[in-house]
Design a protein around this motif. Structure first.
Motif, PDB file in Angstrom:
ATOM      1  N   ALA A   1       0.805  -1.199   0.452  1.00 20.11           N
ATOM      2  CA  ALA A   1       0.176   0.018  -0.099  1.00 20.11           C
ATOM      3  C   ALA A   1       0.946   0.900  -0.283  1.00 20.11           C
ATOM      4  N   LEU A   2       2.639   1.314   1.128  1.00 22.07           N
ATOM      5  CA  LEU A   2       2.558   2.442   0.417  1.00 22.07           C
ATOM      6  C   LEU A   2       3.541   2.384  -0.932  1.00 22.07           C
ATOM      7  N   GLN A   3       4.021   1.559  -1.085  1.00 24.15           N
ATOM      8  CA  GLN A   3       3.941   2.059  -2.716  1.00 24.15           C
ATOM      9  C   GLN A   3       3.236   2.493  -3.290  1.00 24.15           C
ATOM     10  N   LYS A   4       1.831   1.443  -3.172  1.00 27.70           N
ATOM     11  CA  LYS A   4       1.289   2.890  -4.100  1.00 27.70           C
ATOM     12  C   LYS A   4      -0.060   3.637  -3.561  1.00 27.70           C
ATOM     13  N   TYR A   5       0.341   4.421  -3.014  1.00 29.16           N
ATOM     14  CA  TYR A   5       0.668   5.928  -2.434  1.00 29.16           C
ATOM     15  C   TYR A   5       1.421   6.272  -2.776  1.00 29.16           C
ATOM     16  N   VAL A   6       2.684   6.442  -2.467  1.00 30.66           N
ATOM     17  CA  VAL A   6       3.663   6.785  -2.915  1.00 30.66           C
ATOM     18  C   VAL A   6       3.603   7.312  -4.605  1.00 30.66           C
ATOM     19  N   PHE A   7       3.347   6.014  -5.381  1.00 30.16           N
ATOM     20  CA  PHE A   7       3.485   6.560  -6.835  1.00 30.16           C
ATOM     21  C   PHE A   7       2.565   7.699  -6.690  1.00 30.16           C
ATOM     22  N   ALA A   8       1.068   7.300  -6.462  1.00 33.31           N
ATOM     23  CA  ALA A   8      -0.114   7.919  -6.602  1.00 33.31           C
ATOM     24  C   ALA A   8       0.815   9.219  -6.455  1.00 33.31           C
ATOM     25  N   PHE A   9       1.135  10.111  -4.916  1.00 30.66           N
ATOM     26  CA  PHE A   9       1.173  11.537  -4.837  1.00 30.66           C
ATOM     27  C   PHE A   9       2.284  11.307  -6.120  1.00 30.66           C
ATOM     28  N   VAL A  10       3.267  10.956  -6.341  1.00 26.58           N
ATOM     29  CA  VAL A  10       4.689  11.856  -6.991  1.00 26.58           C
ATOM     30  C   VAL A  10       3.717  11.415  -8.882  1.00 26.58           C
ATOM     31  N   MET A  11       2.858  11.067  -9.470  1.00 24.54           N
ATOM     32  CA  MET A  11       2.452  11.092 -10.264  1.00 24.54           C
ATOM     33  C   MET A  11       1.621  12.294 -10.502  1.00 24.54           C
ATOM     34  N   LEU A  12       0.562  12.522  -9.328  1.00 25.75           N
ATOM     35  CA  LEU A  12      -0.101  14.010  -9.525  1.00 25.75           C
ATOM     36  C   LEU A  12       0.037  14.720  -8.731  1.00 25.75           C
ATOM     37  N   HIS A  13       1.743  14.531  -8.534  1.00 24.91           N
ATOM     38  CA  HIS A  13       2.432  15.974  -8.307  1.00 24.91           C
ATOM     39  C   HIS A  13       3.112  16.315  -9.375  1.00 24.91           C
TER      40      HIS A  13
ATOM     41  N   LYS B   1      11.842  -3.862  -1.438  1.00 21.23           N
ATOM     42  CA  LYS B   1      11.930  -4.081  -0.330  1.00 21.23           C
ATOM     43  C   LYS B   1      11.364  -3.579   0.939  1.00 21.23           C
ATOM     44  N   TYR B   2      10.205  -2.808   0.096  1.00 14.99           N
ATOM     45  CA  TYR B   2       8.358  -2.195   0.315  1.00 14.99           C
ATOM     46  C   TYR B   2       8.013  -2.666  -0.013  1.00 14.99           C
ATOM     47  N   SER B   3       7.649  -4.225  -0.957  1.00 16.70           N
ATOM     48  CA  SER B   3       7.047  -4.588  -1.172  1.00 16.70           C
ATOM     49  C   SER B   3       5.954  -5.186  -0.556  1.00 16.70           C
ATOM     50  N   ALA B   4       5.247  -5.589  -0.961  1.00 18.41           N
ATOM     51  CA  ALA B   4       3.496  -6.420   0.444  1.00 18.41           C
ATOM     52  C   ALA B   4       4.461  -7.723   1.370  1.00 18.41           C
ATOM     53  N   THR B   5       5.189  -8.115   0.960  1.00 20.99           N
ATOM     54  CA  THR B   5       5.942  -8.941   2.108  1.00 20.99           C
ATOM     55  C   THR B   5       7.240  -8.981   2.284  1.00 20.99           C
ATOM     56  N   SER B   6       7.502  -8.008   2.457  1.00 20.23           N
ATOM     57  CA  SER B   6       8.801  -7.287   2.628  1.00 20.23           C
ATOM     58  C   SER B   6       8.864  -7.364   4.310  1.00 20.23           C
ATOM     59  N   PRO B   7      10.194  -7.598   5.614  1.00 18.73           N
ATOM     60  CA  PRO B   7       9.891  -7.368   6.224  1.00 18.73           C
ATOM     61  C   PRO B   7      10.075  -6.370   6.920  1.00 18.73           C
ATOM     62  N   TYR B   8      10.485  -5.031   6.161  1.00 13.31           N
ATOM     63  CA  TYR B   8      10.281  -3.355   5.905  1.00 13.31           C
ATOM     64  C   TYR B   8       8.825  -3.169   6.182  1.00 13.31           C
ATOM     65  N   ILE B   9       8.129  -3.518   5.777  1.00 15.69           N
ATOM     66  CA  ILE B   9       6.702  -2.970   5.540  1.00 15.69           C
ATOM     67  C   ILE B   9       6.141  -4.173   6.818  1.00 15.69           C
ATOM     68  N   LEU B  10       6.035  -5.684   6.405  1.00 13.16           N
ATOM     69  CA  LEU B  10       4.749  -5.946   6.976  1.00 13.16           C
ATOM     70  C   LEU B  10       4.887  -5.836   9.061  1.00 13.16           C
ATOM     71  N   ASN B  11       3.506  -5.411   9.421  1.00 15.60           N
ATOM     72  CA  ASN B  11       3.139  -5.370  10.887  1.00 15.60           C
ATOM     73  C   ASN B  11       5.053  -3.966  11.328  1.00 15.60           C
ATOM     74  N   THR B  12       5.008  -3.103  10.187  1.00 14.82           N
ATOM     75  CA  THR B  12       5.256  -1.718  10.860  1.00 14.82           C
ATOM     76  C   THR B  12       4.720  -0.838  10.367  1.00 14.82           C
ATOM     77  N   ILE B  13       4.588   0.191  11.215  1.00 15.32           N
ATOM     78  CA  ILE B  13       3.199   1.905  10.652  1.00 15.32           C
ATOM     79  C   ILE B  13       3.476   1.595   9.174  1.00 15.32           C
ATOM     80  N   ARG B  14       4.813   1.137   8.750  1.00  9.30           N
ATOM     81  CA  ARG B  14       4.445   2.133   6.565  1.00  9.30           C
ATOM     82  C   ARG B  14       3.322   0.635   6.180  1.00  9.30           C
ATOM     83  N   ASN B  15       2.445   0.046   6.899  1.00  7.77           N
ATOM     84  CA  ASN B  15       1.918  -0.730   6.674  1.00  7.77           C
ATOM     85  C   ASN B  15       0.181  -0.520   7.493  1.00  7.77           C
ATOM     86  N   ASP B  16       0.339   0.362   8.291  1.00  8.77           N
ATOM     87  CA  ASP B  16      -0.420   1.048   8.977  1.00  8.77           C
ATOM     88  C   ASP B  16      -1.556   2.098   8.114  1.00  8.77           C
ATOM     89  N   GLU B  17      -3.157   1.437   8.016  1.00 10.17           N
ATOM     90  CA  GLU B  17      -3.823   2.744   7.620  1.00 10.17           C
ATOM     91  C   GLU B  17      -3.656   3.423   7.840  1.00 10.17           C
TER      92      GLU B  17
END
Length: 303
Positions: A116-128, A175-191
């Motif tokens: 979800a983080l990657q999708k949000y950032v992608f949307a932010f960059v494209m809209l900007h 590293k930022y994918s949906a199954t990455s430890p950097y994302i799972l169970n962290t604030i970066r995956n918190d809606e």
């Protein structure tokens, strides 16, 4: 009336009622490569003071036009329109980010599910950058129609490399994918965290747009006239558009903690600070005591 551009060895004839723009056109007829936007004219007696196109020759000479006026002519070199430069530099990230986002196997050797983080950032960059393109076409009114052509290389490098290739490559990697430890169970995956960041980013982008629209409203079409802006954002700083843009990119940097995102944010902030300080000084010089003395250049109470 005879007008002699500096010590260039030639003179041109223009009516007594002519403007500097008319004089530039007359010079261009005699010197074909010196089209008007390539010329910088100043009085020989005031060679550091650039004459604006709207200036009337009668105003320069206080109405006394006997033997003509002598000007210093500087060749600014090949020029390109500001609109073209902006459209090209902002188009880079709009083309580069989808290539990395939609074709991960091409860059990382495998396909994976985006978080979800990657999708949000992608949307932010494209809209900007889509917003920046639309502002270039429909909002901005430039003081000068052109800039040196090399600027398109320099400016495009900044956006195409830093906020294009480097940012896209770093943020859309496994590293930022949906199954990455950097994302799972962290604030970066918190809606809730992602929605808070979205609110801050959207506030910054809309505030940035508001300041651009405010500045546009102060400049009549086809004019380089400037006025003192007041109201939201401008009560504290001269260039609130830069301040709001810093907030938007800092939000993306905090969301991802990406080295590439922080690099772009820091470099962009430094460049905007240089622009803001220069424009802030120009405001104070142009408007003197009328300009609000308590305003900072870009960051409220600090800079």
């Amino acid at each position: 009336m005879g007008s002699k551009p500096g010590k260039q060895g030639f003179s041109v004839e223009v009516p007594a009622t002519a403007s500097v723009a008319d004089l530039k056109s007359a010079i261009a007829l005699k010197k074909k490569h010196l089209y008007p936007s390539r010329q910088r004219l100043s009085l020989v007696s005031e060679s550091s003071k650039r004459l604006t196109d709207e200036t009337k020759l009668t105003d320069i000479s206080n109405g006394l036009l006997k033997d003509g006026l002598e000007f210093k002519l500087k060749d600014l070199g090949p020029q390109i329109s500001w609109t073209t430069v902006f459209l090209v530099e902002y188009a880079g990230p709009l083309l580069i980010h989808p290539l990395f986002f939609y074709c991960p196997k091409l860059w990382y050797g495998k396909n994976f599910e985006h978080s979800a983080l990657q999708k949000y950032v992608f949307a932010f960059v494209m809209l900007h950058f889509l917003k920046r393109e639309l502002e270039t076409l429909f909002v901005h009114r430039f003081s000068h129609a052109t800039m040196p052509w090399f600027n398109i290389v320099k400016n495009s490098g900044h956006y195409h490399i830093l906020s294009g290739v480097l940012l896209a490559f770093d943020i859309y990697r496994p590293k930022y994918s949906a199954t990455s430890p950097y994302i799972l169970n962290t604030i970066r995956n918190d809606e809730q965290f992602l929605w808070i960041c979205t609110g801050i980013w959207l506030y910054a982008e809309l505030s940035n747009l508001h300041t651009h629209l405010k500045v546009r409203s102060l400049r009549p079409p086809g004019s380089t006239k400037r006025a003192i802006p007041y109201g939201y954002g401008f009560n504290l700083v001269s260039l609130p558009n830069y301040f709001f843009e810093i907030i938007a990119w800092t939000t993306i940097s905090v969301m991802t903690n990406s080295a590439a995102a922080w690099l772009f944010t820091i470099v962009a902030t430094g460049q905007m600070a240089l622009w803001a300080i220069k424009k802030h000084k120009n405001y104070k010089k142009e408007f003197g005591k009328e300009y609000p003395r308590a305003r900072k250049a870009m960051i409220p109470f600090l800079l």
